[in-house]
Design an enzyme around this catalytic site. Structure first.
Site, PDB file in Angstrom:
ATOM      1  N   LYS A  10       1.074  -1.320   0.194  1.00 12.65           N
ATOM      2  CA  LYS A  10      -0.144   0.396  -0.079  1.00 12.65           C
ATOM      3  C   LYS A  10       1.008   1.300  -0.017  1.00 12.65           C
ATOM      4  O   LYS A  10       2.083   1.180   0.740  1.00 12.65           O
ATOM      5  CB  LYS A  10      -0.695  -0.270   1.459  1.00 12.65           C
ATOM      6  N   ARG A  31     -10.570 -11.659   1.739  1.00 10.35           N
ATOM      7  CA  ARG A  31     -11.059 -12.451   1.095  1.00 10.35           C
ATOM      8  C   ARG A  31     -10.551 -13.555   1.461  1.00 10.35           C
ATOM      9  O   ARG A  31     -11.550 -14.888   1.099  1.00 10.35           O
ATOM     10  CB  ARG A  31     -12.100 -12.020  -0.604  1.00 10.35           C
TER      11      ARG A  31
HETATM   12  N1  BES Z   1      -8.054  -4.091   4.159  1.00  8.67           N
HETATM   13  C1  BES Z   1      -8.183  -3.385   2.860  1.00  8.67           C
HETATM   14  C2  BES Z   1     -10.112  -2.235   2.597  1.00  8.67           C
HETATM   15  C3  BES Z   1      -9.899  -0.807   3.449  1.00  8.67           C
HETATM   16  C4  BES Z   1      -8.937  -0.237   2.330  1.00  8.67           C
HETATM   17  C5  BES Z   1     -10.562  -0.642   4.285  1.00  8.67           C
HETATM   18  C6  BES Z   1      -9.150   1.379   3.170  1.00  8.67           C
HETATM   19  C7  BES Z   1     -10.669   0.831   4.424  1.00  8.67           C
HETATM   20  C8  BES Z   1      -9.522   1.613   4.028  1.00  8.67           C
HETATM   21  C9  BES Z   1      -8.140  -4.511   2.200  1.00  8.67           C
HETATM   22  O1  BES Z   1      -7.742  -5.142   2.257  1.00  8.67           O
HETATM   23  C10 BES Z   1      -7.611  -4.059   0.944  1.00  8.67           C
HETATM   24  O2  BES Z   1      -6.502  -3.563   0.228  1.00  8.67           O
HETATM   25  N2  BES Z   1      -8.560  -3.456  -0.112  1.00  8.67           N
HETATM   26  C11 BES Z   1      -7.934  -3.333  -1.761  1.00  8.67           C
HETATM   27  C12 BES Z   1      -8.949  -4.816  -2.639  1.00  8.67           C
HETATM   28  C13 BES Z   1      -8.217  -4.254  -4.065  1.00  8.67           C
HETATM   29  C14 BES Z   1      -6.854  -4.499  -3.818  1.00  8.67           C
HETATM   30  C15 BES Z   1      -9.099  -5.064  -5.198  1.00  8.67           C
HETATM   31  C16 BES Z   1      -9.344  -2.500  -2.073  1.00  8.67           C
HETATM   32  O3  BES Z   1      -9.876  -1.923  -1.310  1.00  8.67           O
HETATM   33  O4  BES Z   1      -8.300  -0.816  -2.527  1.00  8.67           O
HETATM   34 MN    MN Z   2      -5.403  -5.393   2.050  1.00 13.84          MN
END
Ligand code: BES
Ligand code: MN
Ligand code: ZN
Length: 497
Positions: free
Chosen positions: A280, A354
């Site tokens: 990230k 997931r």
């Molecule tokens: N934990 C995150 C989702 C999230 C991001 C929650 C920011 C709250 C604030 C999750 O694991 C994630 O990284 N999701 C990605 C999915 C994508 C790579 C398909 C997302 O939402 O960008």
């Molecule tokens: Mn994630």
């Protein structure tokens, strides 16, 4: 904090403070009128002179009001009477509690619980008064060297109800409010703890402790090695990049006869989500300690339900892991085999929620569940869609979805349903495996749920995406305790049905 209900006259309360509502403009509530009468117009005089309008959020603390027995009278502005509903009610209770806390009243009799709130009954008002109180007193300062707590905090609160007939209802409401607040408190603490402390083993320890205190609760912890042996290839793909062992944490509460099918709660417990190899960006990455908000939520809901000793069979399962970019981490392109036998091509290691949840969802089939509700901070897309007001709800069973939506409306911890149409499933197609873990452009919240739905075919299932509701960012950064009220309200509804 000690809570009680009472049905009495405001002028006759021997306490440090009596709390009274005033509507905009300068209109005393019924209890206010009573005090005004015995004090020969003391309150109405003040209002006439312009000391208070009654606007929402105003507070005026009075001492030695003539012919009353309490040390103080606290007037709380309630806004326009015809606008007075859930949100305003929460605001006035909060204002009253913080004012009491800052001004040295260690006990108080609160008449705000008598005010008419649109469409709400005494049970609702008393329960929410307790919840709002506990909510506004919460602080997380265990890592501050100097405590900022009040010198003479409120210790005892009595909520007044209009008739003696309502006392039993009020007591029941207090018991519920106390249990739900405790659950929310546990959830907030767990989520607010830093990720170097609240790791999978820490959550497992907390679960174990709960089962030791209550002989109707059994606890089972599976570590990474066991998960691997069992065949949870998706779950372990996420845990393998971290030095901290992933854990599947199971709590089983037997509150009803064995033949009654259990309600199963499944929580995403990523104790820190760095994104893994699909790292990230750095900005606000600290907030990814809240990626175990689903786990905290189901833990809190479990605590609330067991505190109330509800006659229900309830199982909580937490998929706990850290998502880290270690040398052994899974890579984009890896193909893994899930516990269900289906294979997944991992196209983005940041779509890890997931992956841990799908194996947990297959695992819970063994409990022959009545319903399964999973809770997860699953997608950033959900924050875009719904902001911090509603949790995203997706389900393969309409009655379950409606029960959850209604429970949310009732307790003010709302959800909003998104569709799970088959057409969305196509976005998960992979060239090399049964599916990919990435849904591509558009509808990110839905495609994440579509992924999960492929592992939840054998039971009634609902998914709550709490990415926008589990915590607040910015100056008031902190866990909210959501969706503990929603889950508990749903379970209460099931028990009372
Ligand atoms: N934990 C995150 C989702 C999230 C991001 C929650 C920011 C709250 C604030 C999750 O694991 C994630 O990284 N999701 C990605 C999915 C994508 C790579 C398909 C997302 O939402 O960008
Ligand atoms: Mn994630
Ligand atoms: Zn995540």
């Amino acid at each position: 904090m000690e809570f009680n209900v009472k049905s009495g006259n405001p002028e006759k309360q021997r306490s440090a403070c009596v709390v009274i509502g005033v509507f905009d403009s300068r209109k005393l509530s019924q209890a206010g009128e009573q005090i005004d009468e015995v004090s020969e117009g003391y309150l109405s005089n003040l209002l006439r002179r312009g000391d208070m309008e009654g606007k929402l959020g105003q507070a005026l603390l009075l001492h030695n009001v003539p012919n009353t027995l309490s040390d103080r009278v606290l007037l709380i502005g309630c806004g326009k009477e015809r606008d007075f509903s859930d949100k305003q009610y929460h605001a006035v209770i909060s204002k009253a509690i913080t004012t009491l806390n800052e001004t040295g009243s260690m006990d108080a009799v609160c008449f705000l619980s008598e005010l008419n709130v649109k469409g709400r009954d005494t049970h609702w008002k008393v329960r929410h008064a307790v919840e709002s109180t506990q909510d506004s007193l919460y602080s997380f300062d265990q890592f501050k060297s100097k405590s900022e707590s009040a010198r003479r905090p409120v210790r005892r609160l009595v909520f007044n109800v209009t008739t003696r007939k309502e006392l039993t209802i009020g007591e029941q409401a207090i018991a519920e409010g106390v249990a739900i607040s405790k659950g929310a408190h546990v959830a907030r603490d767990l989520a607010n703890l830093p990720p170097n402390i609240a790791n999978p083993s820490y959550i497992a320890e907390q679960a174990k402790m709960l089962s030791i205190e209550n002989d109707k609760i059994e606890c089972l912890i599976l570590d990474e090695k066991e998960l691997k042996e069992m065949g949870m290839g998706a779950f372990t793909a996420v845990t393998q990049g971290s030095d901290t062992s992933g854990k599947l944490i199971v709590l089983n509460y037997k509150g009803a006869p064995e033949e009654q099918k259990p309600i199963v709660l499944v929580g995403k417990g990523i104790t820190f989500d760095s994104g893994g190899i699909s790292l990230k960006p750095g900005e606000r990455m600290d907030e990814m300690k809240y990626d175990m908000g689903g786990a905290a939520g189901v833990f809190g809901g479990f605590v609330a339900a067991t505190e109330m000793q509800l006659e229900v069979n309830l199982i909580m399962v937490i998929a706990a892991a850290e998502n880290m970019p270690g040398g052994g981490a899974c890579r984009p392109g890896d193909i893994v085999k899930t516990l269900s036998g289906q294979t997944v091509e991992i196209l983005n290691t940041d779509a890890e929620g997931r992956l841990v949840l799908c194996d947990a969802l297959t695992y819970v089939e063994r409990f022959n569940p009545d319903v399964v509700i999973d809770v997860a901070t699953l997608t950033g897309a959900c924050v875009v869609a719904l902001g911090d007001q509603a949790s995203g709800l997706m389900s393969n069973h309409n009655p379950l979805a409606h029960e959850l939506l209604n429970a949310g409306e009732l307790c003010g911890d709302r959800a909003w349903r998104l569709p799970l149409w088959d057409e969305y499933q196509e976005q998960l197609e992979s060239n090399f495996a049964d599916m990919s873990n990435l849904g591509g452009k558009g509808a990110g919240t839905i495609t994440a749920a579509c992924f999960l739905s492929r592992f939840a075919k054998k039971y009634h299932w609902a998914h709550l995406d709490i990415a926008g509701t589990a915590w607040k960012s910015g100056k008031s950064k902190g866990a909210t305790g959501r969706p503990v009220p929603l889950l508990t309200q749903y379970i209460l509804g099931r028990v009372n049905a």
